[in-house]
Structure formats: C-alpha cells, structure tokens
Design a protein around this motif. Structure first.
Motif, PDB file in Angstrom:
ATOM      1  N   ALA A 101       0.803  -1.206   0.000  1.00 45.90           N
ATOM      2  CA  ALA A 101       0.000   0.000   0.000  1.00 45.90           C
ATOM      3  C   ALA A 101       0.849   1.275   0.000  1.00 45.90           C
ATOM      4  O   ALA A 101       0.571   2.194  -0.746  1.00 45.90           O
ATOM      5  CB  ALA A 101      -0.930   0.008   1.191  1.00 45.90           C
ATOM      6  N   ARG A 102       1.853   1.337   0.831  1.00 49.36           N
ATOM      7  CA  ARG A 102       2.620   2.565   0.978  1.00 49.36           C
ATOM      8  C   ARG A 102       4.027   2.204   1.443  1.00 49.36           C
ATOM      9  O   ARG A 102       4.220   1.255   2.191  1.00 49.36           O
ATOM     10  CB  ARG A 102       1.928   3.456   2.000  1.00 49.36           C
ATOM     11  CG  ARG A 102       2.516   4.826   2.128  1.00 49.36           C
ATOM     12  CD  ARG A 102       1.586   5.699   2.951  1.00 49.36           C
ATOM     13  NE  ARG A 102       2.251   6.906   3.377  1.00 49.36           N
ATOM     14  CZ  ARG A 102       2.326   8.009   2.666  1.00 49.36           C
ATOM     15  NH1 ARG A 102       1.796   8.043   1.476  1.00 49.36           N
ATOM     16  NH2 ARG A 102       2.936   9.076   3.118  1.00 49.36           N
ATOM     17  N   SER A 123     -11.591  12.732   2.888  1.00 50.99           N
ATOM     18  CA  SER A 123     -10.338  11.996   2.806  1.00 50.99           C
ATOM     19  C   SER A 123     -10.554  10.525   3.154  1.00 50.99           C
ATOM     20  O   SER A 123     -10.385  10.103   4.299  1.00 50.99           O
ATOM     21  CB  SER A 123      -9.307  12.622   3.746  1.00 50.99           C
ATOM     22  OG  SER A 123      -8.103  11.909   3.680  1.00 50.99           O
ATOM     23  N   ARG A 124     -10.919   9.747   2.159  1.00 50.19           N
ATOM     24  CA  ARG A 124     -11.119   8.306   2.347  1.00 50.19           C
ATOM     25  C   ARG A 124      -9.785   7.576   2.475  1.00 50.19           C
ATOM     26  O   ARG A 124      -9.721   6.468   2.991  1.00 50.19           O
ATOM     27  CB  ARG A 124     -11.892   7.728   1.164  1.00 50.19           C
ATOM     28  CG  ARG A 124     -13.269   8.308   0.976  1.00 50.19           C
ATOM     29  CD  ARG A 124     -13.880   7.855  -0.325  1.00 50.19           C
ATOM     30  NE  ARG A 124     -13.921   6.417  -0.438  1.00 50.19           N
ATOM     31  CZ  ARG A 124     -14.879   5.640   0.064  1.00 50.19           C
ATOM     32  NH1 ARG A 124     -15.877   6.188   0.696  1.00 50.19           N
ATOM     33  NH2 ARG A 124     -14.830   4.333  -0.074  1.00 50.19           N
ATOM     34  N   ARG A 125      -8.709   8.203   2.015  1.00 52.96           N
ATOM     35  CA  ARG A 125      -7.391   7.554   2.000  1.00 52.96           C
ATOM     36  C   ARG A 125      -6.658   7.694   3.325  1.00 52.96           C
ATOM     37  O   ARG A 125      -5.575   7.137   3.495  1.00 52.96           O
ATOM     38  CB  ARG A 125      -6.545   8.131   0.877  1.00 52.96           C
ATOM     39  CG  ARG A 125      -6.271   9.611   1.046  1.00 52.96           C
ATOM     40  CD  ARG A 125      -5.562  10.188  -0.135  1.00 52.96           C
ATOM     41  NE  ARG A 125      -5.347  11.617   0.068  1.00 52.96           N
ATOM     42  CZ  ARG A 125      -4.453  12.320  -0.559  1.00 52.96           C
ATOM     43  NH1 ARG A 125      -3.676  11.740  -1.440  1.00 52.96           N
ATOM     44  NH2 ARG A 125      -4.334  13.596  -0.318  1.00 52.96           N
ATOM     45  N   SER A 126      -7.217   8.433   4.275  1.00 55.64           N
ATOM     46  CA  SER A 126      -6.546   8.646   5.558  1.00 55.64           C
ATOM     47  C   SER A 126      -6.543   7.377   6.398  1.00 55.64           C
ATOM     48  O   SER A 126      -7.547   6.674   6.495  1.00 55.64           O
ATOM     49  CB  SER A 126      -7.225   9.761   6.347  1.00 55.64           C
ATOM     50  OG  SER A 126      -7.054  10.992   5.707  1.00 55.64           O
ATOM     51  N   THR A 127      -5.401   7.111   7.028  1.00 55.57           N
ATOM     52  CA  THR A 127      -5.268   5.972   7.926  1.00 55.57           C
ATOM     53  C   THR A 127      -5.890   6.325   9.263  1.00 55.57           C
ATOM     54  O   THR A 127      -5.797   7.458   9.721  1.00 55.57           O
ATOM     55  CB  THR A 127      -3.777   5.623   8.124  1.00 55.57           C
ATOM     56  OG1 THR A 127      -3.183   5.385   6.846  1.00 55.57           O
ATOM     57  CG2 THR A 127      -3.607   4.388   8.979  1.00 55.57           C
ATOM     58  N   LYS A 166      -7.890   2.102   6.515  1.00 53.53           N
ATOM     59  CA  LYS A 166      -8.245   3.379   5.882  1.00 53.53           C
ATOM     60  C   LYS A 166      -9.710   3.687   6.145  1.00 53.53           C
ATOM     61  O   LYS A 166     -10.530   2.776   6.290  1.00 53.53           O
ATOM     62  CB  LYS A 166      -8.006   3.321   4.370  1.00 53.53           C
ATOM     63  CG  LYS A 166      -6.597   2.923   3.973  1.00 53.53           C
ATOM     64  CD  LYS A 166      -5.642   4.045   4.228  1.00 53.53           C
ATOM     65  CE  LYS A 166      -4.250   3.658   3.736  1.00 53.53           C
ATOM     66  NZ  LYS A 166      -3.287   4.684   3.991  1.00 53.53           N
ATOM     67  N   GLU A 195     -12.402   2.185   3.757  1.00 58.65           N
ATOM     68  CA  GLU A 195     -12.727   0.759   3.808  1.00 58.65           C
ATOM     69  C   GLU A 195     -14.078   0.507   4.471  1.00 58.65           C
ATOM     70  O   GLU A 195     -14.687  -0.538   4.268  1.00 58.65           O
ATOM     71  CB  GLU A 195     -11.661   0.000   4.597  1.00 58.65           C
ATOM     72  CG  GLU A 195     -10.308  -0.046   3.940  1.00 58.65           C
ATOM     73  CD  GLU A 195      -9.299  -0.803   4.782  1.00 58.65           C
ATOM     74  OE1 GLU A 195      -9.663  -1.861   5.347  1.00 58.65           O
ATOM     75  OE2 GLU A 195      -8.161  -0.341   4.886  1.00 58.65           O
TER      76      GLU A 195
END
Length: 137
Positions: free
Chosen positions: A38-39, A71-75, A106, A109
């Motif tokens: 993922a990162r 921001s759906r991509r935020s952890t 995330k 999810e």
C-alpha cells in the motif's frame, strides 16, 4: 570493495522495524506493516492534516461531535478511537464510529461507494422453478 560498500549502505540506511522516526509513526507500532504494497514504509502512514487537527482539537476540549471528511485515503490513528467521522461516499457523508479494531485501516474501507440492489431475477427461470415445485408437491 563493492561488497564492503554494499554492506555499509545496507546497515547504515536500515531502520529499526521499518520506522525511520518514532514521531512519524504516531504510535501505530507495526500495525501498518501488514499492508501488502500500500505505501512505502519509510513514508509511514498517511492522514489528512486537517482531519488530524480536528481530532486533536476535539481530544483537547473533550467534545464529541461528528467530523465531515472527504479523505477516504486517511489511515485511522489511535487518537481517532471513539470519535464519529462522516466519510464521503461520493454523494453523501456516512457516519463511521471508530473502534480500536479499525486502527491501521483506511477510512474508505468502512464506507461503500456503490449501492448493491441485488441481482434481477429472470422471470422465465422463476416460473419454471415454481412449476417444478408444484409438480413434486
């Protein structure tokens, strides 16, 4: 000489447990290491700065209000636990109550972007099935 240089760079640039800076890890420990590709580990987990700022302000004041975010991509970080975050699904904000089990995942999810309405039934097949059941009956 090449081998010596390789060993020097390998041990010099290798970080403990994949975390370069303890401050950057934000207390996640090795939670984000379980992600497949993922990162990059040296970048650490991502969260939108405005979202973290709002969470920290709410933790300092002790208030519990819904935070809207796109921001759906935020952890999800440990300081977000027990807060309700309204995550955008493409047309509306869906409230998500954050629990301890969600840390490291995330926000996106937990909010579906597509509405599943079920498969359409084939009229012909359903009539055949009804007829067969009546004959056996």
């Amino acid at each position: 000489l090449f081998f010596v240089c390789f060993l020097f760079f390998f041990f010099f640039f290798q970080a403990e447990d994949g975390i370069r800076d303890a401050q950057e890890s934000r207390g996640l420990g090795d939670v984000y290491k379980r992600q497949d590709m993922a990162r990059s580990l040296k970048k650490g987990p991502f969260a939108d700065k405005s979202l973290l700022k709002a969470i920290d302000a709410m933790n300092a004041s002790g208030s519990k209000s819904v935070i809207k975010t796109w921001s759906r991509r935020s952890t999800i970080f440990p300081q977000m636990v027990s807060h309700t975050i309204a995550v955008h699904d493409g047309r509306k904000h869906v409230p998500v109550y954050v629990t301890e089990d969600m840390v490291g995942h995330k926000l996106g999810e937990f909010v579906a972007t597509r509405t599943y309405r079920g498969h359409s039934k084939d009229e012909k097949l359903s009539l055949i099935h009804i007829c067969r059941c009546r004959r056996r009956g």
